[in-house]
Design an enzyme around this catalytic site. Structure first.
Site, PDB file in Angstrom:
ATOM      1  N   HIS A   1      -5.129  -8.738  -2.594  1.00 31.55           N
ATOM      2  CA  HIS A   1      -5.299  -9.210  -1.220  1.00 31.55           C
ATOM      3  C   HIS A   1      -6.328 -10.330  -1.166  1.00 31.55           C
ATOM      4  O   HIS A   1      -7.179 -10.449  -2.053  1.00 31.55           O
ATOM      5  CB  HIS A   1      -5.790  -8.058  -0.335  1.00 31.55           C
ATOM      6  CG  HIS A   1      -4.868  -6.873  -0.351  1.00 31.55           C
ATOM      7  ND1 HIS A   1      -4.933  -5.902  -1.315  1.00 31.55           N
ATOM      8  CD2 HIS A   1      -3.845  -6.526   0.478  1.00 31.55           C
ATOM      9  CE1 HIS A   1      -4.002  -4.991  -1.092  1.00 31.55           C
ATOM     10  NE2 HIS A   1      -3.322  -5.346  -0.018  1.00 31.55           N
TER      11      HIS A   1
ATOM     12  N   HIS B   1      -7.783   4.823   5.356  1.00 32.04           N
ATOM     13  CA  HIS B   1      -6.854   4.334   4.326  1.00 32.04           C
ATOM     14  C   HIS B   1      -5.947   5.471   3.829  1.00 32.04           C
ATOM     15  O   HIS B   1      -4.760   5.272   3.555  1.00 32.04           O
ATOM     16  CB  HIS B   1      -7.652   3.714   3.167  1.00 32.04           C
ATOM     17  CG  HIS B   1      -6.796   3.018   2.147  1.00 32.04           C
ATOM     18  ND1 HIS B   1      -5.897   2.016   2.473  1.00 32.04           N
ATOM     19  CD2 HIS B   1      -6.678   3.179   0.805  1.00 32.04           C
ATOM     20  CE1 HIS B   1      -5.276   1.593   1.378  1.00 32.04           C
ATOM     21  NE2 HIS B   1      -5.734   2.288   0.353  1.00 32.04           N
TER      22      HIS B   1
ATOM     23  N   ASN C   1      -0.246   3.615  11.424  1.00 31.49           N
ATOM     24  CA  ASN C   1      -1.162   4.109  12.461  1.00 31.49           C
ATOM     25  C   ASN C   1      -0.903   3.295  13.710  1.00 31.49           C
ATOM     26  O   ASN C   1      -0.718   2.084  13.623  1.00 31.49           O
ATOM     27  CB  ASN C   1      -2.621   3.938  12.012  1.00 31.49           C
ATOM     28  CG  ASN C   1      -2.911   2.518  11.560  1.00 31.49           C
ATOM     29  OD1 ASN C   1      -2.474   2.094  10.488  1.00 31.49           O
ATOM     30  ND2 ASN C   1      -3.617   1.774  12.375  1.00 31.49           N
TER      31      ASN C   1
ATOM     32  N   SER D   1       0.813  -1.224   0.000  1.00 29.60           N
ATOM     33  CA  SER D   1       0.000   0.000   0.000  1.00 29.60           C
ATOM     34  C   SER D   1       0.841   1.267   0.000  1.00 29.60           C
ATOM     35  O   SER D   1       1.631   1.496   0.916  1.00 29.60           O
ATOM     36  CB  SER D   1      -0.881   0.055   1.252  1.00 29.60           C
ATOM     37  OG  SER D   1      -1.884  -0.904   1.160  1.00 29.60           O
TER      38      SER D   1
ATOM     39  N   HIS E   1      -2.463   0.796  -5.155  1.00 27.85           N
ATOM     40  CA  HIS E   1      -1.880  -0.402  -5.773  1.00 27.85           C
ATOM     41  C   HIS E   1      -2.010  -0.269  -7.292  1.00 27.85           C
ATOM     42  O   HIS E   1      -3.049  -0.571  -7.876  1.00 27.85           O
ATOM     43  CB  HIS E   1      -2.596  -1.663  -5.283  1.00 27.85           C
ATOM     44  CG  HIS E   1      -2.354  -1.947  -3.836  1.00 27.85           C
ATOM     45  ND1 HIS E   1      -1.380  -2.818  -3.395  1.00 27.85           N
ATOM     46  CD2 HIS E   1      -2.928  -1.446  -2.733  1.00 27.85           C
ATOM     47  CE1 HIS E   1      -1.369  -2.845  -2.067  1.00 27.85           C
ATOM     48  NE2 HIS E   1      -2.313  -2.019  -1.638  1.00 27.85           N
TER      49      HIS E   1
ATOM     50  N   ALA F   1       2.057  -2.074   4.627  1.00 26.43           N
ATOM     51  CA  ALA F   1       1.660  -1.078   5.623  1.00 26.43           C
ATOM     52  C   ALA F   1       1.020  -1.839   6.780  1.00 26.43           C
ATOM     53  O   ALA F   1       0.365  -2.864   6.565  1.00 26.43           O
ATOM     54  CB  ALA F   1       0.642  -0.114   5.022  1.00 26.43           C
TER      55      ALA F   1
ATOM     56  N   TYR G   1      -8.686 -10.304   0.961  1.00 23.85           N
ATOM     57  CA  TYR G   1      -9.981  -9.679   1.260  1.00 23.85           C
ATOM     58  C   TYR G   1     -10.689  -9.163  -0.008  1.00 23.85           C
ATOM     59  O   TYR G   1     -11.849  -8.789   0.052  1.00 23.85           O
ATOM     60  CB  TYR G   1      -9.856  -8.564   2.312  1.00 23.85           C
ATOM     61  CG  TYR G   1      -9.029  -7.350   1.939  1.00 23.85           C
ATOM     62  CD1 TYR G   1      -9.478  -6.429   1.004  1.00 23.85           C
ATOM     63  CD2 TYR G   1      -7.804  -7.118   2.552  1.00 23.85           C
ATOM     64  CE1 TYR G   1      -8.716  -5.310   0.668  1.00 23.85           C
ATOM     65  CE2 TYR G   1      -7.039  -6.004   2.225  1.00 23.85           C
ATOM     66  CZ  TYR G   1      -7.505  -5.111   1.288  1.00 23.85           C
ATOM     67  OH  TYR G   1      -6.757  -4.012   0.959  1.00 23.85           O
ATOM     68  N   GLU G   2      -9.972  -9.179  -1.138  1.00 26.30           N
ATOM     69  CA  GLU G   2     -10.630  -8.809  -2.398  1.00 26.30           C
ATOM     70  C   GLU G   2     -11.338 -10.020  -3.015  1.00 26.30           C
ATOM     71  O   GLU G   2     -11.856  -9.937  -4.129  1.00 26.30           O
ATOM     72  CB  GLU G   2      -9.594  -8.251  -3.380  1.00 26.30           C
ATOM     73  CG  GLU G   2      -8.989  -6.927  -2.936  1.00 26.30           C
ATOM     74  CD  GLU G   2      -7.910  -6.441  -3.892  1.00 26.30           C
ATOM     75  OE1 GLU G   2      -8.263  -5.879  -4.934  1.00 26.30           O
ATOM     76  OE2 GLU G   2      -6.716  -6.634  -3.588  1.00 26.30           O
TER      77      GLU G   2
ATOM     78  N   MET H   1      -2.768  -7.009   6.578  1.00 28.66           N
ATOM     79  CA  MET H   1      -3.667  -7.910   5.842  1.00 28.66           C
ATOM     80  C   MET H   1      -2.990  -8.538   4.619  1.00 28.66           C
ATOM     81  O   MET H   1      -3.663  -8.832   3.630  1.00 28.66           O
ATOM     82  CB  MET H   1      -4.901  -7.135   5.373  1.00 28.66           C
ATOM     83  CG  MET H   1      -5.605  -6.375   6.467  1.00 28.66           C
ATOM     84  SD  MET H   1      -6.890  -5.321   5.788  1.00 28.66           S
ATOM     85  CE  MET H   1      -7.188  -4.223   7.188  1.00 28.66           C
ATOM     86  N   SER H   2      -1.688  -8.720   4.687  1.00 26.93           N
ATOM     87  CA  SER H   2      -0.995  -9.255   3.493  1.00 26.93           C
ATOM     88  C   SER H   2       0.246 -10.017   3.929  1.00 26.93           C
ATOM     89  O   SER H   2       0.355 -10.463   5.068  1.00 26.93           O
ATOM     90  CB  SER H   2      -0.601  -8.089   2.573  1.00 26.93           C
ATOM     91  OG  SER H   2       0.359  -7.264   3.210  1.00 26.93           O
TER      92      SER H   2
END
Ligand code: HPA
Length: 286
Positions: free
Chosen positions: A91, A258, A246, A38, A69, A121, A93-94, A222-223
């Site tokens: 990802h 995001h 964050n 990201s 991306h 990230a 989640y996609e 998440m990756s």
């Protein structure tokens, strides 16, 4: 099958992708593969003598729809060394299986790279970390429970499940030491940390941040884990950088955006690009 074992279809698709890439960039023989997460895609702008291919044109490559991306495979030179970089990743989640999401990594490994560098990230769980910090991932906690590794690969002699790779670890100690010494030469420290991977796509609740801290995580994202596991399984050394974008505040309600994530990764690139360039220049000289 739900857990995405690789099969002969995957072999055939990787072959098709490699044929396309070789036809498009016949002179490239990349020694290092780089995954840019990201907001880190602009790092690929430092790659010289480049050929840029849209994921959408490469057989089998999944296209990411997440902002930050770009979806380009960039072949060229960084620090004088031939590299191939993924400008953006897909990802889980996609809606991708682990096999699909890691397909480009499998293709890069198929190009014969000697090292895989992965970046992402993350949310900082360890209170020592600040937004913008670059952390070396030295271990992970896999709460994705998905694999891109086929049963055949898993039962092979060099499997993570076997002794050699397990004892060496997934994240290559020699490369971590080189990264640390290069960072020191550049005037910043590179702390190490444990990355916890979730499926996402939602950022964590405060209760989850608290729970993950108790599990021993320093960062959450998440990756990365399916990619690093695949490379390690296939015997390729892996180095992984996580940009803390964050910092979790389990006791104060705060929404993660995001846009904030992308802002911090853009800033961290000012240190990550020279760091990777320095490492590759040393690799080139040795
Ligand atoms: N959680 C999960 N993934 C992330 C975060 C986070 O707080 N920040 C950036 N990627």
């Amino acid at each position: 099958m739900s857990n995405n074992p690789k099969n002969s279809d995957t072999d055939a698709s990787v072959h098709a992708a490699l044929c396309f890439i070789r036809e498009s960039a016949p002179c490239s023989a990349p020694r290092v593969g780089i995954v840019l997460g990201s907001g880190l895609g602009p790092l690929a702008d430092s790659i010289t003598d480049s050929v840029r291919l849209d994921y959408a044109d490469i057989p089998g490559f999944p296209v990411s729809h997440v902002s930050g991306h770009a979806g380009k495979l960039v072949l060229g030179k960084l620090g004088g060394l031939p590299v191939v970089a993924m400008q953006g990743r897909s990802h889980l989640y996609e809606g991708n299986s682990a096999t699909k999401a890691t397909f480009p990594v499998r293709a890069m490994l198929g190009m014969g790279v000697e090292l895989l560098i992965v970046s992402n990230a993350s949310g900082g769980i360890n209170p020592r970390f600040h937004s913008g910090d670059i952390v070396l991932i030295d271990s992970h906690i896999d709460l994705m429970f998905r694999t891109a590794i086929s049963p055949d690969e898993a039962s092979g002699g060099s499997a993570i499940f076997g002794v050699p790779h397990r004892s060496r670890g997934i994240y290559a100690p020699d490369w971590m030491r080189l990264a640390e010494s290069c960072a020191m030469e550049l005037g910043f420290s590179l702390p190490r940390g444990t990355y916890l991977a979730t499926l996402g796509p939602n950022y964590e609740t405060r209760a989850e941040y608290r729970a993950f801290a108790r599990l021993g995580a320093d960062m959450v994202g998440m990756s990365t884990v399916p990619e690093t596991m695949l490379a390690a399984q296939l015997g390729i050394p892996v180095l992984a950088f996580s940009i803390v974008t964050n910092v979790a505040t389990p006791d104060v309600p705060k929404k993660t955006e995001h846009a904030e994530v992308l802002d911090w990764t853009r800033l961290a690139q000012q240190r990550l690009v020279p760091l990777i360039e320095k490492m590759l220049a040393k690799m080139n000289a040795s």
